[in-house]
Write a protein that holds these residues in place. Sequence first.
Motif, PDB file in Angstrom:
ATOM      1  N   ILE A   1       0.841  -1.207   0.000  1.00 46.65           N
ATOM      2  CA  ILE A   1       0.000   0.000   0.000  1.00 46.65           C
ATOM      3  C   ILE A   1       0.873   1.253   0.000  1.00 46.65           C
ATOM      4  O   ILE A   1       0.623   2.205  -0.752  1.00 46.65           O
ATOM      5  CB  ILE A   1      -0.940  -0.014   1.217  1.00 46.65           C
ATOM      6  N   ALA A   2       1.915   1.247   0.854  1.00 49.32           N
ATOM      7  CA  ALA A   2       2.816   2.406   0.905  1.00 49.32           C
ATOM      8  C   ALA A   2       3.508   2.605  -0.436  1.00 49.32           C
ATOM      9  O   ALA A   2       3.655   3.743  -0.910  1.00 49.32           O
ATOM     10  CB  ALA A   2       3.850   2.206   2.016  1.00 49.32           C
ATOM     11  N   GLY A   3       3.925   1.511  -1.065  1.00 50.28           N
ATOM     12  CA  GLY A   3       4.578   1.619  -2.370  1.00 50.28           C
ATOM     13  C   GLY A   3       3.657   2.191  -3.417  1.00 50.28           C
ATOM     14  O   GLY A   3       4.077   3.008  -4.257  1.00 50.28           O
ATOM     15  N   LEU A   4       2.399   1.777  -3.395  1.00 50.10           N
ATOM     16  CA  LEU A   4       1.427   2.306  -4.346  1.00 50.10           C
ATOM     17  C   LEU A   4       1.264   3.812  -4.171  1.00 50.10           C
ATOM     18  O   LEU A   4       1.270   4.584  -5.140  1.00 50.10           O
ATOM     19  CB  LEU A   4       0.096   1.593  -4.166  1.00 50.10           C
ATOM     20  N   LEU A   5       1.122   4.257  -2.924  1.00 49.75           N
ATOM     21  CA  LEU A   5       0.939   5.688  -2.661  1.00 49.75           C
ATOM     22  C   LEU A   5       2.188   6.481  -3.032  1.00 49.75           C
ATOM     23  O   LEU A   5       2.095   7.564  -3.630  1.00 49.75           O
ATOM     24  CB  LEU A   5       0.593   5.899  -1.186  1.00 49.75           C
ATOM     25  N   ILE A   6       3.356   5.945  -2.676  1.00 52.66           N
ATOM     26  CA  ILE A   6       4.607   6.639  -3.012  1.00 52.66           C
ATOM     27  C   ILE A   6       4.786   6.708  -4.524  1.00 52.66           C
ATOM     28  O   ILE A   6       5.224   7.726  -5.071  1.00 52.66           O
ATOM     29  CB  ILE A   6       5.797   5.925  -2.352  1.00 52.66           C
ATOM     30  N   GLY A   7       4.430   5.608  -5.210  1.00 55.65           N
ATOM     31  CA  GLY A   7       4.556   5.602  -6.667  1.00 55.65           C
ATOM     32  C   GLY A   7       3.652   6.636  -7.324  1.00 55.65           C
ATOM     33  O   GLY A   7       4.063   7.319  -8.271  1.00 55.65           O
ATOM     34  N   LEU A   8       2.412   6.751  -6.835  1.00 60.87           N
ATOM     35  CA  LEU A   8       1.500   7.757  -7.382  1.00 60.87           C
ATOM     36  C   LEU A   8       2.028   9.166  -7.122  1.00 60.87           C
ATOM     37  O   LEU A   8       1.930  10.054  -7.994  1.00 60.87           O
ATOM     38  CB  LEU A   8       0.109   7.580  -6.767  1.00 60.87           C
ATOM     39  N   LEU A   9       2.598   9.381  -5.934  1.00 58.37           N
ATOM     40  CA  LEU A   9       3.170  10.686  -5.630  1.00 58.37           C
ATOM     41  C   LEU A   9       4.360  10.977  -6.529  1.00 58.37           C
ATOM     42  O   LEU A   9       4.476  12.088  -7.083  1.00 58.37           O
ATOM     43  CB  LEU A   9       3.602  10.722  -4.157  1.00 58.37           C
ATOM     44  N   ALA A  10       5.229   9.993  -6.705  1.00 59.40           N
ATOM     45  CA  ALA A  10       6.409  10.194  -7.552  1.00 59.40           C
ATOM     46  C   ALA A  10       6.013  10.449  -9.001  1.00 59.40           C
ATOM     47  O   ALA A  10       6.643  11.250  -9.695  1.00 59.40           O
ATOM     48  CB  ALA A  10       7.328   8.985  -7.460  1.00 59.40           C
ATOM     49  N   ARG A  11       4.961   9.785  -9.444  1.00 60.01           N
ATOM     50  CA  ARG A  11       4.511   9.966 -10.823  1.00 60.01           C
ATOM     51  C   ARG A  11       3.941  11.355 -11.056  1.00 60.01           C
ATOM     52  O   ARG A  11       4.036  11.901 -12.156  1.00 60.01           O
ATOM     53  CB  ARG A  11       3.464   8.900 -11.157  1.00 60.01           C
ATOM     54  N   SER A  12       3.372  11.953 -10.008  1.00 58.06           N
ATOM     55  CA  SER A  12       2.786  13.290 -10.148  1.00 58.06           C
ATOM     56  C   SER A  12       3.826  14.400 -10.063  1.00 58.06           C
ATOM     57  O   SER A  12       3.545  15.536 -10.430  1.00 58.06           O
ATOM     58  CB  SER A  12       1.729  13.500  -9.057  1.00 58.06           C
ATOM     59  N   MET A  13       5.033  14.071  -9.600  1.00 55.99           N
ATOM     60  CA  MET A  13       6.081  15.084  -9.459  1.00 55.99           C
ATOM     61  C   MET A  13       6.789  15.298 -10.793  1.00 55.99           C
ATOM     62  O   MET A  13       6.959  14.360 -11.576  1.00 55.99           O
ATOM     63  CB  MET A  13       7.094  14.639  -8.388  1.00 55.99           C
ATOM     64  N   PRO A  14       7.204  16.521 -11.072  1.00 59.90           N
ATOM     65  CA  PRO A  14       7.915  16.784 -12.335  1.00 59.90           C
ATOM     66  C   PRO A  14       9.300  16.158 -12.334  1.00 59.90           C
ATOM     67  O   PRO A  14       9.889  15.918 -11.280  1.00 59.90           O
ATOM     68  CB  PRO A  14       8.002  18.317 -12.376  1.00 59.90           C
ATOM     69  N   ASP A  15       9.805  15.880 -13.540  1.00 62.19           N
ATOM     70  CA  ASP A  15      11.155  15.351 -13.659  1.00 62.19           C
ATOM     71  C   ASP A  15      12.181  16.411 -13.289  1.00 62.19           C
ATOM     72  O   ASP A  15      11.870  17.604 -13.182  1.00 62.19           O
ATOM     73  CB  ASP A  15      11.420  14.864 -15.089  1.00 62.19           C
ATOM     74  N   ALA A  16      13.411  15.956 -13.074  1.00 65.37           N
ATOM     75  CA  ALA A  16      14.482  16.890 -12.743  1.00 65.37           C
ATOM     76  C   ALA A  16      14.773  17.807 -13.921  1.00 65.37           C
ATOM     77  O   ALA A  16      14.370  17.554 -15.057  1.00 65.37           O
ATOM     78  CB  ALA A  16      15.741  16.115 -12.350  1.00 65.37           C
ATOM     79  N   ALA A  17      15.486  18.888 -13.626  1.00 67.90           N
ATOM     80  CA  ALA A  17      15.785  19.890 -14.649  1.00 67.90           C
ATOM     81  C   ALA A  17      16.591  19.324 -15.810  1.00 67.90           C
ATOM     82  O   ALA A  17      16.453  19.760 -16.963  1.00 67.90           O
ATOM     83  CB  ALA A  17      16.537  21.070 -14.017  1.00 67.90           C
ATOM     84  N   ASP A  18      17.441  18.324 -15.537  1.00 69.03           N
ATOM     85  CA  ASP A  18      18.264  17.748 -16.602  1.00 69.03           C
ATOM     86  C   ASP A  18      17.548  16.643 -17.370  1.00 69.03           C
ATOM     87  O   ASP A  18      18.158  15.970 -18.211  1.00 69.03           O
ATOM     88  CB  ASP A  18      19.565  17.186 -16.020  1.00 69.03           C
ATOM     89  N   GLY A  19      16.246  16.457 -17.103  1.00 67.36           N
ATOM     90  CA  GLY A  19      15.481  15.458 -17.831  1.00 67.36           C
ATOM     91  C   GLY A  19      15.462  14.091 -17.197  1.00 67.36           C
ATOM     92  O   GLY A  19      14.721  13.206 -17.643  1.00 67.36           O
ATOM     93  N   ASN A  20      16.264  13.885 -16.175  1.00 66.02           N
ATOM     94  CA  ASN A  20      16.272  12.607 -15.473  1.00 66.02           C
ATOM     95  C   ASN A  20      15.054  12.498 -14.562  1.00 66.02           C
ATOM     96  O   ASN A  20      14.414  13.502 -14.249  1.00 66.02           O
ATOM     97  CB  ASN A  20      17.559  12.456 -14.657  1.00 66.02           C
ATOM     98  N   PRO A  21      14.717  11.293 -14.106  1.00 68.77           N
ATOM     99  CA  PRO A  21      13.590  11.143 -13.176  1.00 68.77           C
ATOM    100  C   PRO A  21      13.806  11.961 -11.907  1.00 68.77           C
ATOM    101  O   PRO A  21      14.943  12.240 -11.514  1.00 68.77           O
ATOM    102  CB  PRO A  21      13.588   9.634 -12.877  1.00 68.77           C
ATOM    103  N   ASN A  22      12.701  12.350 -11.268  1.00 61.99           N
ATOM    104  CA  ASN A  22      12.801  13.164 -10.058  1.00 61.99           C
ATOM    105  C   ASN A  22      13.444  12.364  -8.925  1.00 61.99           C
ATOM    106  O   ASN A  22      13.620  11.145  -9.011  1.00 61.99           O
ATOM    107  CB  ASN A  22      11.426  13.694  -9.647  1.00 61.99           C
TER     108      ASN A  22
END
Length: 502
Positions: A35-56
Amino acid sequence: MSASSPVLDSPVAAPRRRLPAWATAFGPQIVAGLIAGLLIGLLARSMPDAADGNPNWLVGTVTTLGSSYVALLTVAVIPLVFTAIVSSIANLRQVANAARLAVQTLLWFAITALIAVLIGIAVGLLTHPGSNTTVDADAAAAPKTSGSWWSFLTGLVPQNFLALGAKTTTTGGQVAADGTLSGVTSTTSLSFNVLQLLVIAVAVGIAALKVGEKAEPFLALNASLLAIVQKVLWWIIRIAPIGTAALIAKAVATYGWDAIGQLGTFTVAIYLGLALVFFVVYPVLIRVHGLSVRRFFSGVWPATQLGFVSRSSIGTLPLTERVTERNLGVPREYASFAVPLGATTKMDGCAAIYPAIAAIFVAQFYGIDLSLTDYLLIVVVSVIGSAATAGTTGATVMLTLTLSTLGLPLAGVGLLLAVEPIIDMGRTAVNVTGQALVPTIVAKREGILNEELYNAPRNGDPFADEDLVEHRVAAETAAGPDADAAAGPGAATATAKVPALA
């Protein structure tokens, strides 16, 4: 003497407050991790990527944690497989039907694979995944690696003592005016071949038996190393909720969920086939052999869920072997051989259901009609093809073997890569469950399954209390059926401390 005793009159000390069982039990911790992984994954997916184009940073964090946990389990594979197999061969001196066990194991590998591939073909014909798709033909691309019927023979030959391999990848690099090269980054990664490791361990174990008394110190050392490896493995397993949370968070945040739109029918077909094998075929086989379905799935659950989130049968191998021994009651001497063999050659998800449906998809996509002979070839490849690709196992390799056998275009593999991570989760979970199922069935059929351990309550722990079961079996064997009547009331009080294992 005073009528009142200071001991009796003193107030009773307040009991220490303990955490509720659900907070300390392993099963709820795993569910909480999911459950925690699902919530963290949804939060991470909603966050913008880093300035250099890499994942946040959050995606990077869960990716690192998840891959590190799988790496910890993978590290345990080599010492666990080697020491366990050498130890099992040494103990096979006491097993008269060792050859029969090996034959029965391979036979049930084939039987379950046959059932799975027939289900895969049926689902593929009913759902028409290649016709009901909007995937672009430009996505077709030939795979970098492909399966070969020679892979089994070449995979049996060890390249070095521990079946290790190294691969160096070079990136970057700029050529200066004077012709020198700079800015080159080289990364070397190690890998191992479980099938070759199996061959090495078997050879060493047999050699130790042939040497005789002079090899006893080596076998004793090997047994000690096995106990140490299993203790370290237990520590790794205890942090599985953290690894589970990180792996599922990465899956939600980074896998191509949007691609399901184009390959929705194919994805549903795969999971339908997996569900039929997991929830229908496996339970039927368990009940036919007189075993509890609920006990089987509660016992194999730690390995199944880790296989789902890690997508690695090899990474899950140490845990699969442990649940097969400790939860399902398969003797260690047999499980240490059957489970590693299954991790390379027993894959109902990757080597039966997936290639059957995927081959039908590719044929329908390119407008190629498959004949009865073609479907028979799919069955043959799925039943024995996983052994042919052992050592280089993987769904893509298995699919290329199937396509090349049928004469279908290998470029069709590229059409399915968009949903590969998504369906690989379900495939691996079924693979791992089947790798524990077959040794359990064979052990039951051969009369060597410890059903006391199989039916033992786990009370939220990942494993049954093996010491408790061994104590009860030894006590009952020594006492005999009339022990309680002969021993009197005191014996009943003493044995009441051992909970029933029904």
